[in-house]
Enzyme design. Structure first.
Site, short mmCIF file in Angstrom:
data_model
loop_
_atom_site.label_atom_id
_atom_site.label_comp_id
_atom_site.label_asym_id
_atom_site.label_seq_id
_atom_site.Cartn_x
_atom_site.Cartn_y
_atom_site.Cartn_z
N PRO A 252 0.74 -1.21 -0.13
CA PRO A 252 0.12 -0.05 -0.02
C PRO A 252 0.57 1.24 0.06
O PRO A 252 0.70 2.14 0.86
CB PRO A 252 -0.88 -0.19 1.34
CG PRO A 252 0.15 -0.87 2.16
CD PRO A 252 0.57 -2.00 1.26
N CYS A 253 1.56 1.53 -1.23
CA CYS A 253 2.46 2.84 -1.12
C CYS A 253 1.67 3.94 -1.26
O CYS A 253 1.85 5.01 -0.89
CB CYS A 253 3.32 2.86 -2.37
SG CYS A 253 2.36 2.53 -3.98
N HIS A 254 0.09 3.74 -1.35
CA HIS A 254 -0.65 4.93 -1.56
C HIS A 254 -1.16 5.65 -0.14
O HIS A 254 -1.40 6.63 0.02
CB HIS A 254 -2.02 4.43 -2.05
CG HIS A 254 -2.84 3.55 -1.34
ND1 HIS A 254 -2.53 2.25 -1.37
CD2 HIS A 254 -3.96 3.73 -0.35
CE1 HIS A 254 -3.27 1.42 -0.72
NE2 HIS A 254 -4.19 2.20 -0.20
#
Length: 294
Positions: A252-254
């Site tokens: 989950p780089c967001h």
């Protein structure tokens, strides 16, 4: 077939409507727009907009906007909660849980990396999701890519650039069930743990493992992520590794934003990043409300 295509087209239009609603709410957040204002801007009836938005996000537009302010982002960054817990459960327990989805991450071997994927058999497809078309690629040992792409040609070009010597096999619809599990709030998401099989340097792998510990609906700053890894002076290097993430959403780089509450960059577009963060926050808020009112 025509019915399937028609349903897909309507789903795409609904995503575009809700995406435009999110953009409007963010742009006018200081004015706390009413449902009537939002409906007028989108040329939809209030009842239609309320129903569509709530179905997609799990909460009303009013509740959604509360989750998207910079002050809310700063508050989450300042909670002081442990950054790297031993487990990374996604969602909530109990009858209103979002899902019980666990991810394990394994790095490809240095030999596979150096050989450009020679000997690897990679099946891939491009699936429709609420966030746009997504390339989903898998080896026998796990998902190796989830990329938001413009079309099949762009997806194939990305794969061939990443693994020039792998055997790429188009498999129509192979990722459909997984995309429903990930992106459809009405789908049951129970199932076996999802295995990721990714290509990256040792440092990148460390950063991606750390990202798996950021909880669903949570946000973290680049500096906080670096400090939590024991690398307090490496925020820039961590940011580069975050940007190189090959598996959207699952890694989950967001959820990584700037310390001041600004979104920061996103390889698939800042607007999509906002959509992902807002959707998670809204679903989490809706689930929490259901727990307290049950």
């Amino acid at each position: 077939m025509e019915a399937i295509l028609s349903a897909a087209a309507e789903s795409s239009r609904d995503y575009a409507r809700v995406r435009d609603a999110i953009r409007y709410l963010v742009a006018h957040a200081d004015a706390q727009p009413r449902l009537a204002d939002l409906a007028g801007a989108l040329h939809l009836s209030e009842s239609r907009l309320q129903r569509l938005f709530t179905q997609w996000a799990g909460v009303s537009p009013k509740r959604f906007i509360q989750q998207l302010t910079c002050e809310a982002a700063k508050a989450r960054l300042a909670t002081g909660e442990p950054l790297l817990p031993l487990s990374h459960e996604l969602g909530l327990s109990g009858g209103s849980r979002l899902h019980d989805l666990f991810v394990t991450l394994e790095a490809m071997t240095p030999g596979e990396y150096q050989r450009g994927g020679a000997g690897l058999d990679i099946g891939w497809s491009v699936e429709a999701t609420r966030f746009g078309p997504a390339l989903l690629a898998q080896t026998a040992r796990g998902v190796c890519a989830l990329q938001f792409v413009a079309d099949e040609a762009a997806g194939e070009a990305w794969l061939r650039g990443r693994w020039p010597n792998a055997a790429l096999r188009w498999r129509e619809g192979q990722g459909r069930a997984l995309c429903r599990r990930l992106f459809d709030p009405l789908e049951a998401a129970d199932g076996p743990p999802l295995a990721l099989r990714v290509q990256g340097s040792n440092f990148q792998i460390q950063v991606w493992r750390a990202l798996l510990a950021v909880p669903y609906g949570g946000l973290i700053g680049y500096g906080q992520l670096a400090a939590g890894m024991g690398r307090p002076g490496a925020a820039r290097a961590v940011g580069n590794a975050v940007g190189a993430n090959p598996v959207a959403w699952l890694i989950p780089c967001h959820r990584v934003i700037r310390a001041a509450g600004a979104l920061g960059g996103y390889r698939w577009g800042e607007e999509r990043k906002l959509d992902l963060i807002g959707w998670e926050c809204a679903r989490l808020a809706g689930a929490e409300r259901a727990v307290w009112t049950a």
